[in-house]
Design a protein around this motif. Structure first.
Motif, PDB file in Angstrom:
ATOM      1  N   TRP A 210     -62.493 -19.531  31.067  1.00  0.00           N
ATOM      2  CA  TRP A 210     -62.532 -20.996  31.061  1.00  0.00           C
ATOM      3  C   TRP A 210     -61.906 -21.540  29.775  1.00  0.00           C
ATOM      4  O   TRP A 210     -61.178 -22.539  29.806  1.00  0.00           O
ATOM      5  CB  TRP A 210     -63.973 -21.477  31.199  1.00  0.00           C
ATOM      6  CG  TRP A 210     -64.539 -21.222  32.561  1.00  0.00           C
ATOM      7  CD1 TRP A 210     -65.250 -20.131  32.967  1.00  0.00           C
ATOM      8  CD2 TRP A 210     -64.406 -22.062  33.707  1.00  0.00           C
ATOM      9  NE1 TRP A 210     -65.575 -20.241  34.297  1.00  0.00           N
ATOM     10  CE2 TRP A 210     -65.079 -21.413  34.782  1.00  0.00           C
ATOM     11  CE3 TRP A 210     -63.805 -23.292  33.936  1.00  0.00           C
ATOM     12  CZ2 TRP A 210     -65.145 -21.954  36.054  1.00  0.00           C
ATOM     13  CZ3 TRP A 210     -63.868 -23.850  35.205  1.00  0.00           C
ATOM     14  CH2 TRP A 210     -64.543 -23.186  36.249  1.00  0.00           C
ATOM     15  N   LEU A 211     -62.176 -20.867  28.677  1.00  0.00           N
ATOM     16  CA  LEU A 211     -61.592 -21.292  27.406  1.00  0.00           C
ATOM     17  C   LEU A 211     -60.075 -21.139  27.431  1.00  0.00           C
ATOM     18  O   LEU A 211     -59.341 -22.006  26.939  1.00  0.00           O
ATOM     19  CB  LEU A 211     -62.185 -20.469  26.259  1.00  0.00           C
ATOM     20  CG  LEU A 211     -61.679 -20.795  24.858  1.00  0.00           C
ATOM     21  CD1 LEU A 211     -61.965 -22.253  24.512  1.00  0.00           C
ATOM     22  CD2 LEU A 211     -62.321 -19.858  23.834  1.00  0.00           C
ATOM     23  N   HIS A 212     -59.603 -20.057  28.026  1.00  0.00           N
ATOM     24  CA  HIS A 212     -58.153 -19.844  28.142  1.00  0.00           C
ATOM     25  C   HIS A 212     -57.512 -20.946  28.980  1.00  0.00           C
ATOM     26  O   HIS A 212     -56.457 -21.485  28.616  1.00  0.00           O
ATOM     27  CB  HIS A 212     -57.879 -18.486  28.769  1.00  0.00           C
ATOM     28  CG  HIS A 212     -56.427 -18.242  29.050  1.00  0.00           C
ATOM     29  ND1 HIS A 212     -55.493 -17.987  28.060  1.00  0.00           N
ATOM     30  CD2 HIS A 212     -55.732 -18.253  30.222  1.00  0.00           C
ATOM     31  CE1 HIS A 212     -54.296 -17.837  28.602  1.00  0.00           C
ATOM     32  NE2 HIS A 212     -54.413 -17.988  29.906  1.00  0.00           N
ATOM     33  N   ALA A 213     -58.141 -21.283  30.099  1.00  0.00           N
ATOM     34  CA  ALA A 213     -57.596 -22.328  30.976  1.00  0.00           C
ATOM     35  C   ALA A 213     -57.570 -23.671  30.258  1.00  0.00           C
ATOM     36  O   ALA A 213     -56.578 -24.418  30.331  1.00  0.00           O
ATOM     37  CB  ALA A 213     -58.421 -22.426  32.256  1.00  0.00           C
ATOM     38  N   LEU A 214     -58.652 -23.992  29.556  1.00  0.00           N
ATOM     39  CA  LEU A 214     -58.714 -25.250  28.817  1.00  0.00           C
ATOM     40  C   LEU A 214     -57.639 -25.300  27.737  1.00  0.00           C
ATOM     41  O   LEU A 214     -56.924 -26.301  27.597  1.00  0.00           O
ATOM     42  CB  LEU A 214     -60.093 -25.414  28.186  1.00  0.00           C
ATOM     43  CG  LEU A 214     -60.271 -26.607  27.243  1.00  0.00           C
ATOM     44  CD1 LEU A 214     -60.041 -27.927  27.965  1.00  0.00           C
ATOM     45  CD2 LEU A 214     -61.659 -26.580  26.593  1.00  0.00           C
ATOM     46  N   SER A 215     -57.512 -24.238  26.983  1.00  0.00           N
ATOM     47  CA  SER A 215     -56.536 -24.207  25.898  1.00  0.00           C
ATOM     48  C   SER A 215     -55.118 -24.289  26.431  1.00  0.00           C
ATOM     49  O   SER A 215     -54.260 -24.962  25.835  1.00  0.00           O
ATOM     50  CB  SER A 215     -56.722 -22.932  25.067  1.00  0.00           C
ATOM     51  OG  SER A 215     -58.013 -22.892  24.475  1.00  0.00           O
ATOM     52  N   LEU A 216     -54.858 -23.629  27.542  1.00  0.00           N
ATOM     53  CA  LEU A 216     -53.528 -23.666  28.135  1.00  0.00           C
ATOM     54  C   LEU A 216     -53.147 -25.083  28.526  1.00  0.00           C
ATOM     55  O   LEU A 216     -52.044 -25.558  28.212  1.00  0.00           O
ATOM     56  CB  LEU A 216     -53.481 -22.751  29.361  1.00  0.00           C
ATOM     57  CG  LEU A 216     -52.150 -22.695  30.132  1.00  0.00           C
ATOM     58  CD1 LEU A 216     -51.053 -22.110  29.259  1.00  0.00           C
ATOM     59  CD2 LEU A 216     -52.320 -21.885  31.419  1.00  0.00           C
ATOM     60  N   ALA A 217     -54.056 -25.763  29.199  1.00  0.00           N
ATOM     61  CA  ALA A 217     -53.758 -27.119  29.672  1.00  0.00           C
ATOM     62  C   ALA A 217     -53.735 -28.129  28.523  1.00  0.00           C
ATOM     63  O   ALA A 217     -52.940 -29.073  28.534  1.00  0.00           O
ATOM     64  CB  ALA A 217     -54.785 -27.540  30.723  1.00  0.00           C
ATOM     65  N   TRP A 218     -54.597 -27.944  27.535  1.00  0.00           N
ATOM     66  CA  TRP A 218     -54.711 -28.921  26.454  1.00  0.00           C
ATOM     67  C   TRP A 218     -53.623 -28.742  25.390  1.00  0.00           C
ATOM     68  O   TRP A 218     -53.085 -29.722  24.872  1.00  0.00           O
ATOM     69  CB  TRP A 218     -56.085 -28.814  25.802  1.00  0.00           C
ATOM     70  CG  TRP A 218     -56.368 -29.918  24.825  1.00  0.00           C
ATOM     71  CD1 TRP A 218     -56.019 -29.958  23.495  1.00  0.00           C
ATOM     72  CD2 TRP A 218     -57.027 -31.160  25.107  1.00  0.00           C
ATOM     73  NE1 TRP A 218     -56.427 -31.133  22.928  1.00  0.00           N
ATOM     74  CE2 TRP A 218     -57.054 -31.891  23.889  1.00  0.00           C
ATOM     75  CE3 TRP A 218     -57.612 -31.715  26.248  1.00  0.00           C
ATOM     76  CZ2 TRP A 218     -57.639 -33.158  23.804  1.00  0.00           C
ATOM     77  CZ3 TRP A 218     -58.187 -32.968  26.158  1.00  0.00           C
ATOM     78  CH2 TRP A 218     -58.193 -33.679  24.953  1.00  0.00           C
ATOM     79  N   ASP A 219     -53.311 -27.506  25.068  1.00  0.00           N
ATOM     80  CA  ASP A 219     -52.452 -27.230  23.911  1.00  0.00           C
ATOM     81  C   ASP A 219     -50.967 -27.120  24.229  1.00  0.00           C
ATOM     82  O   ASP A 219     -50.136 -27.260  23.329  1.00  0.00           O
ATOM     83  CB  ASP A 219     -52.895 -25.921  23.235  1.00  0.00           C
ATOM     84  CG  ASP A 219     -54.322 -25.992  22.706  1.00  0.00           C
ATOM     85  OD1 ASP A 219     -54.768 -27.105  22.363  1.00  0.00           O
ATOM     86  OD2 ASP A 219     -54.982 -24.943  22.640  1.00  0.00           O
ATOM     87  N   ASP A 220     -50.625 -26.839  25.468  1.00  0.00           N
ATOM     88  CA  ASP A 220     -49.227 -26.627  25.844  1.00  0.00           C
ATOM     89  C   ASP A 220     -48.691 -27.880  26.531  1.00  0.00           C
ATOM     90  O   ASP A 220     -48.992 -28.134  27.700  1.00  0.00           O
ATOM     91  CB  ASP A 220     -49.123 -25.417  26.788  1.00  0.00           C
ATOM     92  CG  ASP A 220     -47.689 -25.036  27.108  1.00  0.00           C
ATOM     93  OD1 ASP A 220     -46.808 -25.923  27.080  1.00  0.00           O
ATOM     94  OD2 ASP A 220     -47.445 -23.852  27.414  1.00  0.00           O
ATOM     95  N   PRO A 221     -47.886 -28.688  25.840  1.00  0.00           N
ATOM     96  CA  PRO A 221     -47.400 -29.941  26.429  1.00  0.00           C
ATOM     97  C   PRO A 221     -46.619 -29.736  27.724  1.00  0.00           C
ATOM     98  O   PRO A 221     -46.757 -30.524  28.668  1.00  0.00           O
ATOM     99  CB  PRO A 221     -46.495 -30.526  25.327  1.00  0.00           C
ATOM    100  CG  PRO A 221     -46.992 -29.911  24.065  1.00  0.00           C
ATOM    101  CD  PRO A 221     -47.432 -28.521  24.445  1.00  0.00           C
ATOM    102  N   GLY A 222     -45.825 -28.669  27.778  1.00  0.00           N
ATOM    103  CA  GLY A 222     -45.051 -28.413  28.984  1.00  0.00           C
ATOM    104  C   GLY A 222     -45.927 -28.077  30.172  1.00  0.00           C
ATOM    105  O   GLY A 222     -45.707 -28.571  31.285  1.00  0.00           O
ATOM    106  N   GLU A 223     -46.929 -27.241  29.934  1.00  0.00           N
ATOM    107  CA  GLU A 223     -47.849 -26.863  31.009  1.00  0.00           C
ATOM    108  C   GLU A 223     -48.683 -28.059  31.447  1.00  0.00           C
ATOM    109  O   GLU A 223     -48.927 -28.264  32.644  1.00  0.00           O
ATOM    110  CB  GLU A 223     -48.766 -25.727  30.554  1.00  0.00           C
ATOM    111  CG  GLU A 223     -49.748 -25.240  31.608  1.00  0.00           C
ATOM    112  CD  GLU A 223     -49.077 -24.604  32.819  1.00  0.00           C
ATOM    113  OE1 GLU A 223     -49.799 -24.283  33.783  1.00  0.00           O
ATOM    114  OE2 GLU A 223     -47.840 -24.412  32.807  1.00  0.00           O
ATOM    115  N   TYR A 224     -49.098 -28.867  30.471  1.00  0.00           N
ATOM    116  CA  TYR A 224     -49.869 -30.053  30.836  1.00  0.00           C
ATOM    117  C   TYR A 224     -49.045 -31.002  31.690  1.00  0.00           C
ATOM    118  O   TYR A 224     -49.538 -31.540  32.689  1.00  0.00           O
ATOM    119  CB  TYR A 224     -50.382 -30.791  29.601  1.00  0.00           C
ATOM    120  CG  TYR A 224     -51.175 -32.014  29.988  1.00  0.00           C
ATOM    121  CD1 TYR A 224     -52.511 -31.889  30.362  1.00  0.00           C
ATOM    122  CD2 TYR A 224     -50.577 -33.271  30.066  1.00  0.00           C
ATOM    123  CE1 TYR A 224     -53.251 -33.000  30.769  1.00  0.00           C
ATOM    124  CE2 TYR A 224     -51.303 -34.387  30.481  1.00  0.00           C
ATOM    125  CZ  TYR A 224     -52.630 -34.238  30.834  1.00  0.00           C
ATOM    126  OH  TYR A 224     -53.351 -35.327  31.265  1.00  0.00           O
TER     127      TYR A 224
END
Length: 280
Positions: A210-224
């Motif tokens: 869950w932490l990985h998913a949150l960090s991916l969506a929050w921290d990566d502008p392209g992925e977001y």
């Protein structure tokens, strides 16, 4: 949501045509065992729910998703907070608070539900109060004020609670109307409501997933940006638009009511001339 089988049987005994809207797969709450009956129309809120009743009871249900009117939820989010609605333990509040503890740099808004008993939130509320990055907010009739602060929606429903399976996930639709991606449990009807507009995490996955998913969506502008676009697009799919939902609902309920016109008139306690009862 109550004992719909018992209620529908009582209504049928009074000659009232019935449409039953099945919105969960917790069969012990039905008040009896539903059966195929030509005089009762069964609707389900998701393919998951329909499949569950087909498998357990041989019941065929038409899927009619919950009605979400976009104008009541659409706003212009500022992208500053993670949103979580209904801090019931079965909805995954422990996961949300753990994530807030791991990411003190992210703001979390936890919004109460109208029907949540206070004793269910005492421990969680105290835990949230100790975190500077968490706001515990009361239930509101205008969710636009909530989504206006959102960047992501969390829906870790059922994690740590195998007795609970989410049948749909209405908040996913509400959030995606605003382009907010959803991080949710890969369970029940959540994959349907989230679609490509978010990240699904296995129910039994470790908290680090869950932490990985949150960090991916929050921290990566392209992925977001990719997830946000997919969320907005998913919210526009034809089958969940209000006009289509009402059309589909009426196409099944109207014949149900018309069948009532053929029932013999009873005493004054009966609902006459084809009146209808929609049991939720």
């Amino acid at each position: 949501s109550g004992k719909v089988v018992a209620i529908s049987r009582a209504a049928r005994q009074c000659g009232i045509p019935v449409a039953v809207f099945l919105r969960h797969a917790h069969f012990e709450r039905l008040g009896g065992s539903p059966g195929n009956c030509e005089e009762i129309t069964y609707l389900a809120n998701s393919e998951f729910t329909a499949s569950a009743y087909r498998e357990h009871f041989g019941l065929e249900c038409t899927v009619v998703p919950p009605l979400v009117i976009p104008e009541l939820y659409k706003t212009s989010p500022d992208g500053s907070r993670v949103i979580f609605v209904n801090p019931n333990p079965v909805k995954g509040i422990d996961v949300v608070l753990w994530l807030a503890e791991q990411r003190p740099d992210i703001g979390f808004d936890i919004i109460e539900s109208w029907t949540l008993a206070p004793h269910l939130t005492e421990v969680s509320k105290a835990r949230a109060a100790a975190l500077d990055n968490v706001r515990w907010l009361p239930a509101t009739s205008d969710m636009r004020s909530i989504y206006a602060k959102g960047k992501l929606l969390l829906a870790p429903s059922g994690v740590g609670h195998p007795e609970w399976t989410e049948a749909w996930g209405r908040v996913a639709t509400e959030a995606q109307i605003n382009g907010l991606p959803v991080i949710a449990t890969r369970s029940g009807g959540l994959p349907e409501s989230v679609g490509a507009g978010g990240i699904l995490v296995d129910r039994e996955a470790p908290l680090e997933a869950w932490l990985h998913a949150l960090s991916l969506a929050w921290d990566d502008p392209g992925e977001y940006s990719r997830l946000s676009s997919a969320a907005r697009e998913h919210s526009l799919r034809p089958e969940i638009q209000p006009g289509e939902i009402v059309r589909k609902l009426m196409s099944y309920v109207t014949p149900c009511v018309r069948r009532g016109e053929t029932y013999e008139q009873g005493d004054s306690s009966q609902l006459q001339h084809g009146g209808g009862l929609l049991v939720r």
